[in-house]
Design an enzyme around this catalytic site. Structure first.
Site, PDB file in Angstrom:
ATOM      1  N   ASP A 100       6.812  28.228 -13.055  1.00 13.34           N
ATOM      2  CA  ASP A 100       7.199  27.417 -14.215  1.00 13.34           C
ATOM      3  C   ASP A 100       6.293  27.799 -15.382  1.00 13.34           C
ATOM      4  O   ASP A 100       5.518  28.762 -15.303  1.00 13.34           O
ATOM      5  CB  ASP A 100       7.207  25.907 -13.881  1.00 13.34           C
ATOM      6  CG  ASP A 100       5.811  25.316 -13.738  1.00 13.34           C
ATOM      7  OD1 ASP A 100       4.823  26.064 -13.829  1.00 13.34           O
ATOM      8  OD2 ASP A 100       5.723  24.090 -13.534  1.00 13.34           O
ATOM      9  N   HIS A 101       6.380  27.024 -16.459  1.00 15.74           N
ATOM     10  CA  HIS A 101       5.614  27.337 -17.676  1.00 15.74           C
ATOM     11  C   HIS A 101       4.108  27.285 -17.454  1.00 15.74           C
ATOM     12  O   HIS A 101       3.348  27.942 -18.150  1.00 15.74           O
ATOM     13  CB  HIS A 101       6.006  26.342 -18.785  1.00 15.74           C
ATOM     14  CG  HIS A 101       5.835  24.914 -18.364  1.00 15.74           C
ATOM     15  ND1 HIS A 101       6.790  24.264 -17.613  1.00 15.74           N
ATOM     16  CD2 HIS A 101       4.820  24.032 -18.539  1.00 15.74           C
ATOM     17  CE1 HIS A 101       6.374  23.033 -17.364  1.00 15.74           C
ATOM     18  NE2 HIS A 101       5.172  22.872 -17.899  1.00 15.74           N
ATOM     19  N   CYS A 115       3.227  27.260  -9.742  1.00 13.49           N
ATOM     20  CA  CYS A 115       3.342  26.221 -10.765  1.00 13.49           C
ATOM     21  C   CYS A 115       1.937  25.694 -11.008  1.00 13.49           C
ATOM     22  O   CYS A 115       0.958  26.357 -10.655  1.00 13.49           O
ATOM     23  CB  CYS A 115       4.360  25.141 -10.375  1.00 13.49           C
ATOM     24  SG  CYS A 115       3.934  24.134  -8.949  1.00 13.49           S
ATOM     25  N   THR A 162       0.195  23.176  -9.710  1.00 18.30           N
ATOM     26  CA  THR A 162      -0.504  22.933  -8.442  1.00 18.30           C
ATOM     27  C   THR A 162      -0.027  23.828  -7.307  1.00 18.30           C
ATOM     28  O   THR A 162      -0.684  23.903  -6.268  1.00 18.30           O
ATOM     29  CB  THR A 162      -0.273  21.486  -7.981  1.00 18.30           C
ATOM     30  OG1 THR A 162       1.142  21.299  -7.828  1.00 18.30           O
ATOM     31  CG2 THR A 162      -0.825  20.489  -8.986  1.00 18.30           C
ATOM     32  N   GLY A 177       4.899  21.500  -6.219  1.00 16.20           N
ATOM     33  CA  GLY A 177       6.296  21.192  -6.526  1.00 16.20           C
ATOM     34  C   GLY A 177       7.225  22.370  -6.281  1.00 16.20           C
ATOM     35  O   GLY A 177       8.305  22.232  -5.694  1.00 16.20           O
ATOM     36  N   HIS A 231       0.943  33.068  11.939  1.00 17.02           N
ATOM     37  CA  HIS A 231       1.418  32.036  12.873  1.00 17.02           C
ATOM     38  C   HIS A 231       2.721  31.375  12.449  1.00 17.02           C
ATOM     39  O   HIS A 231       3.490  30.945  13.298  1.00 17.02           O
ATOM     40  CB  HIS A 231       0.344  30.953  13.039  1.00 17.02           C
ATOM     41  CG  HIS A 231      -0.807  31.397  13.893  1.00 17.02           C
ATOM     42  ND1 HIS A 231      -1.787  30.535  14.345  1.00 17.02           N
ATOM     43  CD2 HIS A 231      -1.140  32.621  14.375  1.00 17.02           C
ATOM     44  CE1 HIS A 231      -2.677  31.200  15.069  1.00 17.02           C
ATOM     45  NE2 HIS A 231      -2.321  32.480  15.100  1.00 17.02           N
ATOM     46  N   HIS A 263       4.120  31.920  18.831  1.00 16.48           N
ATOM     47  CA  HIS A 263       4.352  31.457  17.462  1.00 16.48           C
ATOM     48  C   HIS A 263       5.826  31.576  17.085  1.00 16.48           C
ATOM     49  O   HIS A 263       6.338  30.777  16.300  1.00 16.48           O
ATOM     50  CB  HIS A 263       3.473  32.240  16.478  1.00 16.48           C
ATOM     51  CG  HIS A 263       2.021  32.139  16.821  1.00 16.48           C
ATOM     52  ND1 HIS A 263       1.337  30.951  16.793  1.00 16.48           N
ATOM     53  CD2 HIS A 263       1.135  33.080  17.252  1.00 16.48           C
ATOM     54  CE1 HIS A 263       0.092  31.156  17.169  1.00 16.48           C
ATOM     55  NE2 HIS A 263      -0.059  32.444  17.458  1.00 16.48           N
TER      56      HIS A 263
HETATM   57  C1  RB5 Z   1       4.100  20.890 -14.745  1.00 18.52           C
HETATM   58  O1  RB5 Z   1       3.369  20.231 -15.697  1.00 18.52           O
HETATM   59  C2  RB5 Z   1       3.587  20.573 -13.348  1.00 18.52           C
HETATM   60  O2  RB5 Z   1       4.043  19.329 -12.944  1.00 18.52           O
HETATM   61  C3  RB5 Z   1       4.000  21.648 -12.371  1.00 18.52           C
HETATM   62  O3  RB5 Z   1       3.547  22.876 -12.813  1.00 18.52           O
HETATM   63  C4  RB5 Z   1       3.506  21.522 -10.950  1.00 18.52           C
HETATM   64  O4  RB5 Z   1       2.129  21.300 -10.897  1.00 18.52           O
HETATM   65  C5  RB5 Z   1       4.254  20.621 -10.087  1.00 18.52           C
HETATM   66  O5  RB5 Z   1       4.068  20.570  -8.860  1.00 18.52           O
END
Ligand code: RB5
Length: 145
Positions: free
Chosen positions: A9-10, A66, A68, A71, A99, A134
């Site tokens: 994503d961005h 993304c 984190t 998502g 595994h 596995h």
């Molecule tokens: C976007 O701001 C953020 O929510 C996305 O990049 C990610 O961390 C979601 O899991």
């Protein structure tokens, strides 16, 4: 040549480009499906698009990113045949291949520095599935989906 599809994503465009350059320099075929601008977008779209490329056999492995890594991993894992794990360490990146026969890796651009992220990518790409017991367990994952 192993084909690796990338999407983000961005929040992760810069790290995705660094990963693309790194993976390409190691001789893999990189299929970077974007996005190309930093405009705010929706990680489920990009996670699904990369996962569908893996599921359809258009790519052998996928790397999604993304903020984190969480998502976009959740979105990727909704696609049949995809096993995607978020990794923030090299041990886990090797183990999801060895595994879990993971065919996708997810990274958090707001979690990892570039140096560690590239080492995680290396651990993922250089490790083979061990099969054996596995394979039985991976089969159980697939049977449950
Ligand atoms: C976007 O701001 C953020 O929510 C996305 O990049 C990610 O961390 C979601 O899991």
């Amino acid at each position: 040549m192993t084909r690796v599809v990338l999407s983000s994503d961005h929040a992760a465009i810069d790290l995705r480009r660094a990963v693309a350059d790194h993976v390409s320099a190691q001789g893999y075929e990189v299929i970077d499906i974007g996005p190309q601008t930093a405009e705010s977008t929706h990680y489920p779209l990009h996670g699904r698009a990369a996962a569908e490329a893996v599921s359809a056999g258009e790519a052998d492995l996928g790397i999604v990113l993304c903020g984190t890594g969480q998502g976009i991993m959740m979105a990727a894992n909704k696609v049949p045949g995809v096993r995607c794990g978020v990794c923030s360490d090299t041990f886990s990146a090797a183990m999801i291949r060895a595994h879990n026969d993971a065919n996708m890796l997810s990274l958090g651009a707001r979690v990892l520095g570039e140096g560690l992220a590239l080492e995680i990518v290396d651990a993922f790409l250089s490790t083979e599935f061990e099969g054996g017991r596995h394979a039985t367990r991976v089969g159980m994952i697939e049977d449950a989906s």
